[in-house]
Design an enzyme around this catalytic site. Structure first.
Site, mmCIF file in Angstrom:
data_model
loop_
_atom_site.group_PDB
_atom_site.id
_atom_site.type_symbol
_atom_site.label_atom_id
_atom_site.label_comp_id
_atom_site.label_asym_id
_atom_site.label_seq_id
_atom_site.Cartn_x
_atom_site.Cartn_y
_atom_site.Cartn_z
ATOM 1 C CB SER A 1 -11.279 0.484 26.557
ATOM 2 O OG SER A 1 -11.295 -0.828 26.044
ATOM 3 C CG ASP B 1 -4.456 -1.745 8.202
ATOM 4 O OD1 ASP B 1 -4.354 -2.538 7.243
ATOM 5 O OD2 ASP B 1 -3.602 -1.651 9.104
ATOM 6 C CD GLU C 1 -2.208 3.662 12.992
ATOM 7 O OE1 GLU C 1 -3.445 3.614 13.103
ATOM 8 O OE2 GLU C 1 -1.439 2.890 13.573
ATOM 9 C CB SER D 1 -7.400 -3.832 17.390
ATOM 10 O OG SER D 1 -6.020 -3.782 17.649
ATOM 11 C CB SER D 2 -4.705 0.714 16.034
ATOM 12 O OG SER D 2 -4.045 0.121 14.948
ATOM 13 C CE1 TYR E 1 3.494 -1.417 7.912
ATOM 14 C CE2 TYR E 1 3.970 0.908 8.191
ATOM 15 C CZ TYR E 1 3.272 -0.098 7.569
ATOM 16 O OH TYR E 1 2.355 0.215 6.598
ATOM 17 N N GLY F 1 -2.630 -8.103 14.444
ATOM 18 C CA GLY F 1 -2.470 -7.748 13.037
ATOM 19 C C GLY F 1 -3.793 -7.743 12.286
ATOM 20 C CG LEU F 2 -6.726 -10.011 12.882
ATOM 21 C CD1 LEU F 2 -7.704 -10.927 13.611
ATOM 22 C CD2 LEU F 2 -6.550 -10.489 11.439
ATOM 23 C CG ASP G 1 -0.559 -0.150 2.533
ATOM 24 O OD1 ASP G 1 0.663 -0.381 2.724
ATOM 25 O OD2 ASP G 1 -1.380 -0.031 3.461
#
Ligand code: GLA
Length: 388
Positions: free
Chosen positions: A68, A175, A163, A130-131, A225, A127-128, A37
């Site tokens: 939370s 994402d 982000e 959440s942020s 990253y 790695g799904l 990306d």
């Protein structure tokens, strides 16, 4: 009591009894197209049917209070609309805070504080995304509560900006885009350069998407990253000496092979190779999926993992072990790591009648080799961020 009623009740206990509004944003899984990306390439993600819920109520003053259920130990965090600065003690709270800040910086009129209760069922750090899911819940909620009328793609971009600029992770747009624009039973083929996109049918009939969590925690911040991004940018700069391009995503495999000698550092060269080949693979993969050639799709998934392991070097022992075990099971079409890597999850396509054995065998052998358990989820593809 269903989940929504429970969350409303929780809000009353933590904050106050009042009329609240509830928003949801999913997590995402990427079928193929990893680390492409931010290199101007294509990605092929889908939104999941689990994600983050946010219960919202505006206040009469300028205070923002966040809580939370997943991090009840952190209690209520509080700040004002005049003090939207990154605060490491606010931990996950920096995501919604960053989104509010970007909206305000863009001139949107957020003129009241809020009480917000969050609850998420995305395994965190897996790695799904959440942020990005928290970011999009905040964005769709601000949009509705303050009648801002912002279109989804603009919100997606602002969440990415939060982000990048507020959190400090130089992520691409995949994402936030998948989470904002997801559709039930559809994957999104997205050109990250132009933001042109197309929905592809993901109704795989007798095959399911299985997401396996290595349970190796990964924080993007601490990870390499941003490093990978720099390596690709350096490679691009050198290629530009001879080529009229703006991103690695513009190159074919042949063009890359003819010009790769321009990249002086061998590590940068490997990173760029992955970015170019993975982008082309993603285009092929979406095409063969449309043609119903799932076997070829599986083959491309395997190649993607190998490239992420050997050239991009973002897999590691846990992900490699899991993928190897998964590819050895009956009824498996393909398997690869998904997301940023360095831990997190794999995605596998598995024939429905082989799922139970798959989970049993892979689970047992993973534990034997790694010493802790993996978790398995059936990846159902759902709709993007919205008010419930
Ligand atoms: C993370 C980032 C995305 C993307 C993936 C790797 O999820 O947030 O932008 O770069 O890693 O494909």
């Amino acid at each position: 009591m269903n989940l929504i009623e429970t969350l409303r009740k929780d809000f009353e206990v933590i904050f106050s009894k009042c009329d609240t509004r509830i928003f949801f944003a999913p997590g995402r899984v990427n079928l193929i197209g990893e680390h492409t990306d931010y290199n101007g390439g294509h990605v092929f993600p889908a939104a999941l049917d689990f994600g983050t819920y946010g219960v919202f109520k505006e206040r009469e003053d300028n205070k923002v209070r966040l809580y939370s259920k997943n991090f009840s130990n952190l209690g209520i965090m509080e700040f004002t609309l005049e003090d939207l600065t990154y605060n490491k003690h606010h931990d996950w709270g920096n995501y919604p805070k960053g989104v509010i800040k970007i909206f305000k910086d863009k001139g949107y009129n957020i003129n009241k504080g809020m009480d917000i209760l969050f609850y998420g069922n995305i395994p965190n750090g897996a790695g799904l995304s959440s942020s990005a899911s928290i970011e999009l819940v905040a964005a769709v909620a601000l949009n509705k509560l303050f009648n801002l009328n912002i279109d989804m793609i603009s919100m997606v971009k602002m969440c990415q900006m939060a982000e990048n600029d507020f959190i400090g992770v130089k992520c691409g747009i995949m994402d936030q885009f998948a989470i904002g624009m997801g559709k039930k039973n559809r994957a999104i083929l997205l050109d990250c350069n132009s933001l042109k996109y197309k929905y592809c049918n993901l109704d795989l009939k007798d095959i399911s998407i299985i997401i396996s969590n290595t349970n190796k925690r990964r924080g993007l911040n601490e990870s390499k990253y941003n490093n990978r991004r720099d390596e690709c940018e350096r490679a691009l700069l050198e290629l530009k000496n001879n080529l009229n391009i703006n991103s690695l995503g513009e190159l074919t495999e042949e063009e890359f092979e003819e010009n790769k000698h321009l990249i002086t550092n061998s590590i940068d060269r490997k990173r760029a190779k992955h970015a170019v080949y993975e982008n082309r693979r993603t285009l092929k993969a979406s095409k063969v999926l449309e043609e119903g050639n799932i076997k070829e799709f599986g083959k491309l998934m395997k190649e993607s993992h190998i490239s992420l392991r050997n050239d991009y070097e973002v897999t590691g022992k846990e992900l490699d072990t899991l993928v190897e075990l998964e590819l050895n099971q009956d009824g498996v079409i393909g398997s690869r790591m998904t997301g940023a890597g360095f831990g997190g999850c794999t995605i596998s396509l598995v024939k429905n009648d082989g799922i139970d054995k798959f989970i049993e065998n892979v689970g047992m052998k993973y534990f034997e080799k790694i010493g802790y358990h993996a978790n398995f989820y059936i990846g159902k593809i759902g709709d993007g961020a919205r008010e419930l």
